[in-house]
Design a protein around this motif. Structure first.
Motif, PDB file in Angstrom:
ATOM      1  N   ALA A 165     -10.456   4.351  -0.240  1.00 25.20           N
ATOM      2  CA  ALA A 165      -9.328   3.432  -0.130  1.00 25.20           C
ATOM      3  C   ALA A 165      -9.847   2.006  -0.132  1.00 25.20           C
ATOM      4  N   TYR A 198      -5.519   0.499   1.232  1.00 26.26           N
ATOM      5  CA  TYR A 198      -4.749   1.188   0.197  1.00 26.26           C
ATOM      6  C   TYR A 198      -4.815   2.683   0.511  1.00 26.26           C
ATOM      7  N   TRP A 199      -4.016   3.479  -0.170  1.00 27.34           N
ATOM      8  CA  TRP A 199      -4.120   4.911   0.090  1.00 27.34           C
ATOM      9  C   TRP A 199      -5.409   5.463  -0.522  1.00 27.34           C
ATOM     10  N   ASN A 242       0.971   0.724  -7.367  1.00 31.81           N
ATOM     11  CA  ASN A 242       1.791   0.829  -6.158  1.00 31.81           C
ATOM     12  C   ASN A 242       3.272   0.695  -6.499  1.00 31.81           C
ATOM     13  N   ASN A 298       0.820  -1.221   0.000  1.00 32.76           N
ATOM     14  CA  ASN A 298       0.000   0.000   0.000  1.00 32.76           C
ATOM     15  C   ASN A 298       0.849   1.264   0.000  1.00 32.76           C
ATOM     16  N   ASN A 306      -2.185  -8.783  -3.845  1.00 33.83           N
ATOM     17  CA  ASN A 306      -1.177  -8.264  -4.772  1.00 33.83           C
ATOM     18  C   ASN A 306      -0.474  -9.368  -5.553  1.00 33.83           C
TER      19      ASN A 306
END
Length: 808
Positions: A377, A391-392, A441, A67, A469
């Motif tokens: 997010a 996540y951001w 990312n 992240n 991911n």
């Protein structure tokens, strides 16, 4: 004590000099050895501690990578008020009518309605929902910038919603939305329209600077970006029976309808209507420190009725549109749209009927009208994180596949969406790609499903929320971008409009491309394997969600030795796409061309994936066709019996030749094969076989001869990619056939003939089903052509517009 021991030593040494000398030497030797052992132990302990520290630090570093944003200049440089022409829009595709700005903290506006005659059965309409069973709804015109008109059928009523924007000023300009309600029967029963404004509670403290309140019958508001604004509800024609409103606090945008229910009170209406529902005071605000963030206004009307909802700001002197002036402007915009549509797609010139062109315009409008602006997010996880992590927070400007079922962003879907959006508006298409690439990312990974904001999250089953991911998704967005760049090179020349944006994209595209190379390679050279397959013992064939074709049959027993032919072909196309973009940007293309040429080597491809026995391309892995679902007896009486997979024949390493379908076609779909290839001829021959993939409605996803053709995958999962006709892969098939038809070779004539027949089958069936059902569908039956899956599905199914035009 020390002194005493020391004195004793001295007396002993003086009494016997030789012995004293010998004893001193021995003590020194022992002391040196002890010192060395202690030093060695301390050194080893230090290395162990250092190793632990390095391990913990590395683990902490690896935990954060999933992240951590990609460390380079953002692609999106301008948004919000810096792009005023697209500041306001119907960016809430999951509701029947909703407007907001392209601002993370925008107030949201929307429509609800219900019919008092059948309110108990129908409930309040708000979110697009398949359960509402509406005969049809969707945009008939939408340009993605300034206006749109939508038809909603909710018997016995028809509702036409439209909007027109008035640009200008420093705070986004004005807009007007019109709601036109008619009834197919004569009735005096009131019809309830609710227009509301709301603030997003999930944005926390930042939302405290925004306010909503009522002043008489006007809805007023203030935000840091918009400053002061006003909403007026102006009846244009028809009979208004009663108006009520409320100032309320809703716990989230996903609970607005539920909050509205709690505000309804009985009200005695004069005349024949008796008691009717009206909005009352919000009890949650009494004595509690809660701010007003939801202001609904209800109008009880008697159809036919036309309402203008007028939004205005203080800084724009131009009056907002309303009444007859609105009608005139809207009709002119529809006329301009029709002319622009014909200029771009030339369907009338190609001889299509006006009723078919109207469906094509609706399809394109639904694609554009299905673009949303989301902020939030997602939840992600890697092998180094014990639990999912956020996540951001980021914005996403993207089209959605389906307003009712998938009102959120999907990575590989967006690649197909862009084929049509790019033809209509290069500005919109490039902006969408930019937003997606800003979600990459530091590893080079893009989460394949974007669930941003409370409204989006509320509509996703829990098991699909967290994104891993390790999971890829086909790089269709990259391939579409390269195609767009190649066809519009003048837009990307030095000092051209999109050159600097493409420059900013390139490092992110490289990182994404390299992520595939680092994470999705197989055990054999030049092989690739989709990650994320899990055998839980319940699935007839474990799904491969990351491939995009979820339950398409792969090797029955997931393992590391798998080789997936479709992913290998995607990587060929990705390498070619990177070479194209690098060439336009005058960058080094050699490494991309080298991999493209290697993956385009037909001998290597055949070694990994060609079956001489069946004369088809196939996946490879631990496989058996001896699987079936059986009812397992429960372990105790309180449990229910469930279906589990039973393996009747052990698996062994082999090509999965029994699953002939879309995956088998990828060397042709993505143009990997040479025009003179014998294997290309065999693929074309297999296509033209009604016992395999060919149908009067398009190419089936799985051959009728496959053991899993139209078989359920679990007790609760019906077949999905196991025989149905999907427009996106059929589009790729048409593009491949057109490619080989125009290349000199022994198969050109066969490819051209197949292209024309397949095009006619697809277009004819999509148009026919739209006329019969009022919708574009997610998929179509290979047996009778009927639409299935979710509706409306205005994502890649809308590609039939390009198929009608002949553009690939």
């Amino acid at each position: 004590m020390v002194r005493h021991r020391k004195g004793g030593k001295e007396q002993h040494k003086n009494g016997n000099n030789e012995t004293s000398s010998s004893s001193g030497s021995s003590d020194s030797s022992v002391g040196n050895k002890s010192f060395k052992l202690l030093s060695l132990w301390k050194t080893m302990l230090g290395f162990v501690c250092l190793g632990i520290a390095v391990y913990v630090g590395t683990l902490g570093y690896l935990e954060t990578r999933v992240n951590t944003p990609f460390d380079d200049e953002k692609v999106v440089q301008n948004s919000g008020l810096s792009i005023p022409e697209r500041y306001w829009g119907t960016y809430r595709p999951g509701v029947y009518l909703g407007l907001k700005s392209r601002e993370p903290r925008s107030p949201v506006f929307g429509l609800m309605w219900y019919d008092l005659a059948s309110a108990a059965q129908k409930g309040i309409r708000h979110w697009c929902d398949q359960g509402d069973n509406l005969p049809t709804y969707g945009w008939l015109w939408h340009d993605g910038v300034s206006f749109g008109e939508q038809r909603i059928s909710d018997p016995p009523h028809n509702i036409i919603t439209s909007f027109v924007k008035t640009p200008g000023g420093e705070h986004g300009g004005h807009w007007t939305a019109r709601i036109n309600v008619t009834s197919k029967i004569n009735t005096s029963t009131p019809f309830a329209l609710i227009w509301y404004a709301a603030l997003d509670e999930s944005l926390g403290g930042a939302a405290l600077h925004s306010r909503l309140w009522l002043d008489g019958d006007s809805l007023l508001g203030h935000t840091p970006h918009l400053h002061n604004f006003k909403i007026n509800l102006l009846p244009h024609s028809g009979k208004l029976l009663h108006m009520s409103h409320s100032e309320a606090h809703a716990p989230g945008l996903h609970l607005l309808k539920e909050k509205l229910y709690s505000l309804l009170r009985e009200h005695k209406l004069s005349g024949p209507h008796g008691r009717v529902p009206a909005l009352g005071q919000d009890e949650d605000l009494t004595g509690q420190e809660k701010e007003v963030n939801f202001v609904p206004i209800q109008l009880l009307v008697q159809p036919p009725f036309v309402l203008d909802v007028v939004y205005s700001t203080e800084d724009l002197p131009t009056p907002p549109l309303k009444g007859d002036e609105y009608t005139t402007v809207l009709e002119n915009k529809k006329k301009d749209f029709d002319e622009e549509f014909e200029k771009k797609f030339k369907l009338a010139e190609k001889g299509y009927k006006q009723e078919d062109i109207a469906i094509a315009k609706a399809a394109m409008s639904n694609m554009i009208g299905g673009i949303g602006y989301f902020y939030g997010a997602g939840r992600v996880q890697s092998q180094y994180t014990r639990e999912p992590v956020p996540y951001w927070r980021a914005p996403l400007y993207t089209a959605v596949p389906s307003r009712s079922f998938f009102p959120r962003g999907f990575l590989w879907d967006e690649g197909f969406h862009g084929l049509l959006i790019g033809r209509w508006s290069p500005d919109i298409q490039m902006d969408i790609v930019a937003h997606w690439l800003d979600l990459i990312n530091v590893e080079g990974w893009i989460p394949r499903e974007q669930i941003l904001g409370s409204e989006a999250l509320a509509r996703v089953p829990k098991e699909f929320v967290v994104q891993s991911n390790a999971a890829a998704n086909p790089p269709m967005l990259l391939i579409t971008l390269a195609q767009f760049v190649n066809k519009n090179r003048e837009l990307f020349e030095p000092h051209a409009p999109y050159r600097s944006m493409l420059d900013r994209m390139f490092s992110r595209l490289q990182a994404w491309y390299q992520w595939f190379q680092n994470t999705q390679k197989g055990e054999e050279p030049t092989s690739y394997r989709w990650r994320g397959r899990e055998d839980d013992g319940l699935q007839l064939n474990p799904k491969t969600l990351s491939s995009g074709i979820d339950d398409y049959p792969r090797a029955s027993h997931p393992s590391n030795i798998e080789r997936h032919v479709d992913l290998r072909c995607w990587m060929y196309a990705a390498a070619d796409a990177m070479a194209t973009i690098a060439d336009v940007l005058q960058r080094d293309t050699s490494k991309f061309e080298a991999l493209r040429d290697q993956l385009g080597d037909e001998e290597l491809l055949n070694e990994l994936h060609w079956s001489p026995r069946t004369q088809t391309y196939a996946d490879y892995g631990m496989h058996t066709d001896g699987v079936k679902l059986v009812r397992q007896a429960p372990k105790n009486p309180s449990e229910q019996a469930k279906l589990v997979r039973s393996v009747t024949t052990p698996p062994h390493p082999r090509l999965v030749t029994s699953a002939f379908g879309y995956v088998s076609l990828f060397p042709m779909l993505l143009k990997v094969l040479r025009p003179e290839s014998d294997n290309l001829g065999k693929i074309l021959a297999n296509l033209d076989n009604p016992d395999l993939l060919w149908s009067p409605y398009g190419l089936r996803s799985l051959s009728k001869s496959s053991p899993l053709y139209m078989k359920r995958n679990t007790e609760h999962d019906p077949p999905y990619w196991r025989g149905q006709v999907w427009l996106n892969v059929n589009y790729l098939a048409l593009a491949g056939l057109r490619h080989y038809a125009r290349r000199a070779g022994p198969h050109a004539a066969a490819a051209a003939a197949l292209h024309d027949r397949l095009r006619d089958n697809l277009v004819g069936n999509v148009l026919s089903e739209y006329k019969r059902t009022g919708y574009l569908w997610e998929q179509y039956s290979g047996e009778d052509g009927k639409g299935s899956g979710c509706k409306p599905f205005s994502g890649w199914t809308a590609l039939f517009v390009l198929i009608m035009e002949g553009e690939y």
